[in-house]
Design a protein around this motif. Sequence first.
Motif, PDB file in Angstrom:
ATOM      1  N   ALA A 206       0.844  -1.208   0.000  1.00 42.88           N
ATOM      2  CA  ALA A 206       0.000   0.000   0.000  1.00 42.88           C
ATOM      3  C   ALA A 206       0.876   1.254   0.000  1.00 42.88           C
ATOM      4  O   ALA A 206       0.650   2.188  -0.785  1.00 42.88           O
ATOM      5  N   ASN A 207       1.903   1.269   0.836  1.00 44.14           N
ATOM      6  CA  ASN A 207       2.820   2.420   0.880  1.00 44.14           C
ATOM      7  C   ASN A 207       3.520   2.623  -0.449  1.00 44.14           C
ATOM      8  O   ASN A 207       3.681   3.756  -0.927  1.00 44.14           O
ATOM      9  N   LYS A 208       3.950   1.519  -1.051  1.00 46.66           N
ATOM     10  CA  LYS A 208       4.668   1.621  -2.328  1.00 46.66           C
ATOM     11  C   LYS A 208       3.759   2.164  -3.431  1.00 46.66           C
ATOM     12  O   LYS A 208       4.171   3.010  -4.229  1.00 46.66           O
ATOM     13  N   ILE A 209       2.518   1.672  -3.471  1.00 40.39           N
ATOM     14  CA  ILE A 209       1.578   2.138  -4.499  1.00 40.39           C
ATOM     15  C   ILE A 209       1.316   3.631  -4.310  1.00 40.39           C
ATOM     16  O   ILE A 209       1.332   4.412  -5.263  1.00 40.39           O
ATOM     17  N   LYS A 210       1.111   4.010  -3.062  1.00 37.70           N
ATOM     18  CA  LYS A 210       0.832   5.418  -2.736  1.00 37.70           C
ATOM     19  C   LYS A 210       2.011   6.300  -3.167  1.00 37.70           C
ATOM     20  O   LYS A 210       1.836   7.320  -3.834  1.00 37.70           O
ATOM     21  N   GLN A 211       3.199   5.882  -2.803  1.00 36.52           N
ATOM     22  CA  GLN A 211       4.395   6.690  -3.058  1.00 36.52           C
ATOM     23  C   GLN A 211       4.714   6.771  -4.554  1.00 36.52           C
ATOM     24  O   GLN A 211       5.000   7.850  -5.081  1.00 36.52           O
ATOM     25  N   THR A 218       7.764  10.809  -0.484  1.00 39.36           N
ATOM     26  CA  THR A 218       7.015  10.556   0.745  1.00 39.36           C
ATOM     27  C   THR A 218       7.291  11.647   1.788  1.00 39.36           C
ATOM     28  O   THR A 218       8.367  12.249   1.800  1.00 39.36           O
ATOM     29  N   ARG A 219       6.281  11.885   2.621  1.00 34.79           N
ATOM     30  CA  ARG A 219       6.439  12.727   3.803  1.00 34.79           C
ATOM     31  C   ARG A 219       6.175  11.922   5.069  1.00 34.79           C
ATOM     32  O   ARG A 219       6.189  12.464   6.165  1.00 34.79           O
ATOM     33  N   ASN A 220       5.902  10.633   4.879  1.00 29.55           N
ATOM     34  CA  ASN A 220       5.579   9.764   6.010  1.00 29.55           C
ATOM     35  C   ASN A 220       6.803   9.630   6.925  1.00 29.55           C
ATOM     36  O   ASN A 220       7.822   9.076   6.517  1.00 29.55           O
ATOM     37  N   PRO A 221       6.729  10.145   8.171  1.00 25.34           N
ATOM     38  CA  PRO A 221       7.894  10.135   9.072  1.00 25.34           C
ATOM     39  C   PRO A 221       8.471   8.726   9.293  1.00 25.34           C
ATOM     40  O   PRO A 221       9.687   8.578   9.483  1.00 25.34           O
ATOM     41  N   ASP A 222       7.614   7.725   9.199  1.00 23.02           N
ATOM     42  CA  ASP A 222       8.097   6.351   9.392  1.00 23.02           C
ATOM     43  C   ASP A 222       8.998   5.893   8.241  1.00 23.02           C
ATOM     44  O   ASP A 222       9.766   4.950   8.394  1.00 23.02           O
ATOM     45  N   LEU A 223       8.849   6.531   7.086  1.00 22.72           N
ATOM     46  CA  LEU A 223       9.584   6.082   5.904  1.00 22.72           C
ATOM     47  C   LEU A 223      10.805   6.952   5.584  1.00 22.72           C
ATOM     48  O   LEU A 223      11.667   6.543   4.801  1.00 22.72           O
ATOM     49  N   LEU A 224      10.890   8.155   6.182  1.00 22.95           N
ATOM     50  CA  LEU A 224      11.999   9.065   5.856  1.00 22.95           C
ATOM     51  C   LEU A 224      13.327   8.502   6.357  1.00 22.95           C
ATOM     52  O   LEU A 224      13.400   7.893   7.423  1.00 22.95           O
ATOM     53  N   TYR A 233      10.678  16.419   2.633  1.00 28.52           N
ATOM     54  CA  TYR A 233      10.119  15.224   1.978  1.00 28.52           C
ATOM     55  C   TYR A 233      11.258  14.552   1.223  1.00 28.52           C
ATOM     56  O   TYR A 233      12.305  15.177   0.987  1.00 28.52           O
ATOM     57  N   GLU A 234      11.059  13.322   0.881  1.00 30.25           N
ATOM     58  CA  GLU A 234      12.107  12.578   0.178  1.00 30.25           C
ATOM     59  C   GLU A 234      11.578  11.912  -1.077  1.00 30.25           C
ATOM     60  O   GLU A 234      10.521  11.277  -1.030  1.00 30.25           O
ATOM     61  N   GLN A 235      12.319  12.017  -2.171  1.00 32.27           N
ATOM     62  CA  GLN A 235      12.044  11.147  -3.312  1.00 32.27           C
ATOM     63  C   GLN A 235      12.902   9.904  -3.163  1.00 32.27           C
ATOM     64  O   GLN A 235      14.128   9.972  -3.153  1.00 32.27           O
TER      65      GLN A 235
END
Length: 384
Positions: A206-211, A218-224, A233-235
């Motif tokens: 789900a995260n991968k599809i969203k990103q 992503t801006r999701n702190p769990d993924l940065l 944010y990070e590409q």
Amino acid sequence: MIPYGKQLIDQTDIDAVVAVLKSDFITQGPAVAQFEEKLASFTHSKFAVAASNATACLHLACLALDVGPQDTVWTSPVSFVASANCALYCGAKVDFVDINLADGLMCIKALDKKLQWAKANNCLPKVIIPVHLAGQSCDMQAIKNLTAPYNIKIIEDASHAIGAKYQNSPVGNCQYSDICVFSFHPVKIITTGEGGIATTNNAHLANKIKQLGSHGVTRNPDLLTEDHGPWYYEQQALGFNYRLTDIQAALGISQLDKLSAFIEKRNELADYYNTRLKQLAVTPLAQHSQCYSSYHLYVIQLPSNVDHRQCFEKLRQHKIGVNLHYIPIHLQPYYKKLGFQTGDFENAEAYYKKAITLPLHPNLTRSDIDYICETLAKILSENA
Ligand SMILES: *Cc1c(COP(=O)(O)O)cnc(C)c1O
């Protein structure tokens, strides 16, 4: 012309869209997340990620499953070209599994045979994309059982099948698949103008599809991986802008409220077609007891002594907006250039020579169906 399919938009839909237009956000606001939550809940899936159309969802689903140039993806030849194109977008190879002539769905025997051949020839697919033609689910449990020993991933192309059930559970719950994709194009069951959604029970997917559907950012702190400050944010991958707008999501939320009524109406009209057509020498798609179809399409097959093209043309001349779903994908010029040829998938080709889609949408009336069936009867008797 009685159209083969048509959206049904009412005042509550219009009000919902206008409310978003008057709000602070017409895209990237709260409506998309609300639509996603509502759809996940409707399909009994853990996650739903919306995108600009189902084709984009299929592309993102393949990318999320790491489909690349070394890989092969299998799908059904009787589908819209998007079911196969999504693999080509990833640089992968496409191949097809033939259908059953009776229901138009991926043939389990053909799949079994092809898996054994592929195993022997070291060319097993990474992903398989069964297509729920006309709104009836493929035999997902059988597909899962056959593919699981090889760890083949499954994406359901459920573009036709929002609101359908398989083994008494909603299509989209991903019990036997990794990802399930729905379309909200106006001819489909509910609409957002253009739009699609992917459901999954896997948070990572789900995260991968969203990103990947939003530039790979992503801006999701769990993924940065770093933290430069609140603006950060990070590409992390090369993604696309495949986002749905809040304007579209508002329409989707409103349409979802009517989905069950639409499905009931479609089933009722399909039942009426079934009884009216019993006396004629045509065969509707076979329905399975473990399936409840959303009846996106009402497809019949003509007997072989009837001129298919002539019958189709005469129905159109009588203002009946028949259609044909689908020209087998492997017979498209683009796919022939990739090496496919006539004769590759016999059932798909036999189906193409006989199938006609009759009009079906929630605003169709019983008297429309009477007219369609009487006209068809006349054409068949002239033709015989
Ligand atoms: C409509 C459709 C698609 C593509 O959907 P879009 O939302 O128009 O991109 C893909 N597969 C099938 C089987 C479809 O009918």
